[in-house]
Design a protein around this motif. Structure first.
Motif, PDB file in Angstrom:
ATOM      1  N   LEU A 101      42.680  32.820  34.685  1.00  0.00           N
ATOM      2  CA  LEU A 101      41.583  33.023  33.741  1.00  0.00           C
ATOM      3  C   LEU A 101      40.633  31.836  33.830  1.00  0.00           C
ATOM      4  CD1 LEU A 101      40.442  34.672  31.328  1.00  0.00           C
ATOM      5  CD2 LEU A 101      41.917  33.315  29.853  1.00  0.00           C
ATOM      6  N   SER A 102      39.347  32.119  34.055  1.00  0.00           N
ATOM      7  CA  SER A 102      38.326  31.078  34.122  1.00  0.00           C
ATOM      8  C   SER A 102      36.961  31.746  34.188  1.00  0.00           C
ATOM      9  CB  SER A 102      38.544  30.177  35.348  1.00  0.00           C
ATOM     10  OG  SER A 102      37.676  29.057  35.302  1.00  0.00           O
ATOM     11  N   SER A 103      35.956  30.958  34.559  1.00  0.00           N
ATOM     12  CA  SER A 103      34.619  31.518  34.760  1.00  0.00           C
ATOM     13  C   SER A 103      34.576  32.231  36.110  1.00  0.00           C
ATOM     14  CB  SER A 103      33.570  30.407  34.739  1.00  0.00           C
ATOM     15  OG  SER A 103      33.723  29.586  35.896  1.00  0.00           O
ATOM     16  N   ARG A 104      33.625  33.099  36.257  1.00  0.00           N
ATOM     17  CA  ARG A 104      33.517  33.842  37.519  1.00  0.00           C
ATOM     18  C   ARG A 104      33.312  32.893  38.692  1.00  0.00           C
ATOM     19  NH1 ARG A 104      29.655  38.956  39.181  1.00  0.00           N
ATOM     20  NH2 ARG A 104      30.322  38.998  41.348  1.00  0.00           N
ATOM     21  N   LYS A 105      32.499  31.876  38.511  1.00  0.00           N
ATOM     22  CA  LYS A 105      32.218  30.915  39.583  1.00  0.00           C
ATOM     23  C   LYS A 105      33.512  30.261  40.075  1.00  0.00           C
ATOM     24  CE  LYS A 105      29.902  26.561  40.497  1.00  0.00           C
ATOM     25  NZ  LYS A 105      29.201  25.426  39.894  1.00  0.00           N
ATOM     26  N   VAL A 106      34.334  29.807  39.155  1.00  0.00           N
ATOM     27  CA  VAL A 106      35.599  29.159  39.508  1.00  0.00           C
ATOM     28  C   VAL A 106      36.534  30.164  40.173  1.00  0.00           C
ATOM     29  CG1 VAL A 106      37.667  28.030  38.577  1.00  0.00           C
ATOM     30  CG2 VAL A 106      35.397  27.376  37.743  1.00  0.00           C
ATOM     31  N   LEU A 107      36.628  31.372  39.618  1.00  0.00           N
ATOM     32  CA  LEU A 107      37.527  32.384  40.168  1.00  0.00           C
ATOM     33  C   LEU A 107      37.137  32.778  41.592  1.00  0.00           C
ATOM     34  CD1 LEU A 107      38.131  34.658  37.072  1.00  0.00           C
ATOM     35  CD2 LEU A 107      39.590  32.841  37.975  1.00  0.00           C
ATOM     36  N   GLU A 108      35.847  32.843  41.873  1.00  0.00           N
ATOM     37  CA  GLU A 108      35.409  33.174  43.228  1.00  0.00           C
ATOM     38  C   GLU A 108      35.853  32.098  44.220  1.00  0.00           C
ATOM     39  OE1 GLU A 108      31.217  33.957  42.755  1.00  0.00           O
ATOM     40  OE2 GLU A 108      31.592  36.062  42.256  1.00  0.00           O
ATOM     41  N   LEU A 109      35.818  30.830  43.795  1.00  0.00           N
ATOM     42  CA  LEU A 109      36.296  29.748  44.660  1.00  0.00           C
ATOM     43  C   LEU A 109      37.810  29.815  44.852  1.00  0.00           C
ATOM     44  CD1 LEU A 109      34.130  26.850  43.183  1.00  0.00           C
ATOM     45  CD2 LEU A 109      33.841  27.956  45.421  1.00  0.00           C
ATOM     46  N   LEU A 110      38.530  30.095  43.769  1.00  0.00           N
ATOM     47  CA  LEU A 110      39.990  30.158  43.839  1.00  0.00           C
ATOM     48  C   LEU A 110      40.471  31.372  44.628  1.00  0.00           C
ATOM     49  CD1 LEU A 110      40.880  29.159  40.174  1.00  0.00           C
ATOM     50  CD2 LEU A 110      40.880  27.697  42.213  1.00  0.00           C
ATOM     51  N   LYS A 111      39.736  32.472  44.564  1.00  0.00           N
ATOM     52  CA  LYS A 111      40.123  33.712  45.247  1.00  0.00           C
ATOM     53  C   LYS A 111      40.286  33.492  46.748  1.00  0.00           C
ATOM     54  CE  LYS A 111      38.824  38.600  45.636  1.00  0.00           C
ATOM     55  NZ  LYS A 111      39.389  38.787  46.929  1.00  0.00           N
ATOM     56  N   GLU A 112      39.482  32.601  47.314  1.00  0.00           N
ATOM     57  CA  GLU A 112      39.566  32.322  48.749  1.00  0.00           C
ATOM     58  C   GLU A 112      40.955  31.809  49.138  1.00  0.00           C
ATOM     59  OE1 GLU A 112      36.420  29.622  49.743  1.00  0.00           O
ATOM     60  OE2 GLU A 112      34.887  30.960  48.924  1.00  0.00           O
ATOM     61  N   ARG A 113      41.610  31.071  48.246  1.00  0.00           N
ATOM     62  CA  ARG A 113      42.923  30.494  48.554  1.00  0.00           C
ATOM     63  C   ARG A 113      44.086  31.253  47.940  1.00  0.00           C
ATOM     64  NH1 ARG A 113      41.094  24.918  46.573  1.00  0.00           N
ATOM     65  NH2 ARG A 113      39.484  26.268  45.769  1.00  0.00           N
ATOM     66  N   LEU A 114      43.840  31.954  46.836  1.00  0.00           N
ATOM     67  CA  LEU A 114      44.930  32.655  46.152  1.00  0.00           C
ATOM     68  C   LEU A 114      45.006  34.136  46.490  1.00  0.00           C
ATOM     69  CD1 LEU A 114      44.661  31.127  42.560  1.00  0.00           C
ATOM     70  CD2 LEU A 114      46.260  30.520  44.392  1.00  0.00           C
ATOM     71  N   GLY A 115      43.883  34.730  46.880  1.00  0.00           N
ATOM     72  CA  GLY A 115      43.845  36.180  47.062  1.00  0.00           C
ATOM     73  C   GLY A 115      43.706  36.845  45.705  1.00  0.00           C
ATOM     74  N   GLY A 116      44.197  38.053  45.577  1.00  0.00           N
ATOM     75  CA  GLY A 116      44.112  38.786  44.319  1.00  0.00           C
ATOM     76  C   GLY A 116      42.813  39.551  44.197  1.00  0.00           C
ATOM     77  N   ASP A 117      42.671  40.235  43.061  1.00  0.00           N
ATOM     78  CA  ASP A 117      41.480  41.017  42.750  1.00  0.00           C
ATOM     79  C   ASP A 117      40.741  40.358  41.601  1.00  0.00           C
ATOM     80  OD1 ASP A 117      41.982  43.147  44.577  1.00  0.00           O
ATOM     81  OD2 ASP A 117      43.462  43.956  43.180  1.00  0.00           O
ATOM     82  N   LEU A 118      39.430  40.294  41.713  1.00  0.00           N
ATOM     83  CA  LEU A 118      38.606  39.734  40.655  1.00  0.00           C
ATOM     84  C   LEU A 118      38.209  40.851  39.703  1.00  0.00           C
ATOM     85  CD1 LEU A 118      37.242  37.204  39.581  1.00  0.00           C
ATOM     86  CD2 LEU A 118      35.323  37.686  41.095  1.00  0.00           C
ATOM     87  N   HIS A 119      38.661  40.781  38.450  1.00  0.00           N
ATOM     88  CA  HIS A 119      38.325  41.762  37.420  1.00  0.00           C
ATOM     89  C   HIS A 119      37.201  41.171  36.582  1.00  0.00           C
ATOM     90  CE1 HIS A 119      42.237  44.231  37.491  1.00  0.00           C
ATOM     91  NE2 HIS A 119      42.166  43.534  38.596  1.00  0.00           N
ATOM     92  N   LEU A 120      36.049  41.849  36.615  1.00  0.00           N
ATOM     93  CA  LEU A 120      34.859  41.303  35.951  1.00  0.00           C
ATOM     94  C   LEU A 120      34.641  41.814  34.543  1.00  0.00           C
ATOM     95  CD1 LEU A 120      32.371  41.401  38.944  1.00  0.00           C
ATOM     96  CD2 LEU A 120      33.766  39.495  38.128  1.00  0.00           C
ATOM     97  N   LYS A 121      35.230  42.943  34.199  1.00  0.00           N
ATOM     98  CA  LYS A 121      35.069  43.497  32.853  1.00  0.00           C
ATOM     99  C   LYS A 121      36.428  43.858  32.315  1.00  0.00           C
ATOM    100  CE  LYS A 121      30.429  45.211  32.998  1.00  0.00           C
ATOM    101  NZ  LYS A 121      29.682  44.544  32.003  1.00  0.00           N
ATOM    102  N   ASP A 122      36.455  44.227  31.073  1.00  0.00           N
ATOM    103  CA  ASP A 122      37.690  44.651  30.426  1.00  0.00           C
ATOM    104  C   ASP A 122      38.340  45.748  31.258  1.00  0.00           C
ATOM    105  OD1 ASP A 122      39.699  45.517  28.776  1.00  0.00           O
ATOM    106  OD2 ASP A 122      38.435  45.759  27.015  1.00  0.00           O
ATOM    107  N   HIS A 123      39.575  45.540  31.682  1.00  0.00           N
ATOM    108  CA  HIS A 123      40.259  46.503  32.552  1.00  0.00           C
ATOM    109  C   HIS A 123      40.567  47.818  31.856  1.00  0.00           C
ATOM    110  CE1 HIS A 123      43.737  45.032  30.370  1.00  0.00           C
ATOM    111  NE2 HIS A 123      44.384  46.073  30.807  1.00  0.00           N
ATOM    112  N   ARG A 124      40.409  47.879  30.531  1.00  0.00           N
ATOM    113  CA  ARG A 124      40.730  49.100  29.788  1.00  0.00           C
ATOM    114  C   ARG A 124      39.562  50.070  29.751  1.00  0.00           C
ATOM    115  NH1 ARG A 124      42.582  45.182  25.105  1.00  0.00           N
ATOM    116  NH2 ARG A 124      40.722  44.295  25.975  1.00  0.00           N
ATOM    117  N   THR A 125      38.407  49.660  30.240  1.00  0.00           N
ATOM    118  CA  THR A 125      37.235  50.531  30.164  1.00  0.00           C
ATOM    119  C   THR A 125      36.908  51.107  31.533  1.00  0.00           C
ATOM    120  OG1 THR A 125      35.618  48.816  30.666  1.00  0.00           O
ATOM    121  CG2 THR A 125      36.258  49.057  28.345  1.00  0.00           C
ATOM    122  N   ASN A 126      36.081  52.123  31.529  1.00  0.00           N
ATOM    123  CA  ASN A 126      35.645  52.740  32.781  1.00  0.00           C
ATOM    124  C   ASN A 126      34.656  51.858  33.540  1.00  0.00           C
ATOM    125  OD1 ASN A 126      37.225  54.958  32.336  1.00  0.00           O
ATOM    126  ND2 ASN A 126      35.572  56.148  31.402  1.00  0.00           N
TER     127      ASN A 126
END
Length: 138
Positions: free
Chosen positions: A107-132
């Protein structure tokens, strides 16, 4: 000429061969099976991005560590079960993006998560996962 009983026996044999070769046998699991069986810990995920986490929650079902790196500040959370992760995701703040992997989330800001995604992998969820309107990036 092939008879119906022979076709049924052949189909049964093919099914048994497929079941035995798909990991259902007694052979040792390969590296990918071992990774799926052992989810990463908070410490392992944090180490991948150069952080020694300060533990915030250290319970049997959920563990959360706080990290601060040159990339930014974030929380790494791991779960003992998929149902525990699902429950956490249902209660997670919908206004923050999440980086989500197998039995873990960051959990963090989108900017930080985009940097971390390069090393951790995973999926970036940008909105509440319970909505369409939820969007996964990557």
């Amino acid at each position: 000429m092939t008879t119906l009983p022979r076709l049924a026996a052949l189909a049964l044999l093919a099914g048994l061969v497929a079941a035995c070769s798909s990991g259902g046998g007694s052979a040792a699991p390969g590296p990918s099976a071992a990774r799926a069986a052992a989810p990463q810990t908070v410490e392992q995920l944090a180490a991948k991005v150069g952080c020694k986490p300060r533990m915030q929650v250290d319970a049997a079902e959920i563990r959360t560590g706080y990290c601060r790196t040159p990339d930014g500040q974030f929380f790494v959370t791991t779960f003992a079960s998929q149902s525990g992760k699902d429950a956490w995701m249902d209660a997670a703040p919908e206004y923050n993006p999440h980086l989500v992997g197998n039995l873990w989330t960051v959990l963090s800001s989108r900017k930080v998560l985009e940097l971390l995604k390069e090393r951790l992998g995973g999926d970036l969820h940008l909105k509440d996962h319970r909505t369409n309107q939820m969007r996964k990036v990557g």
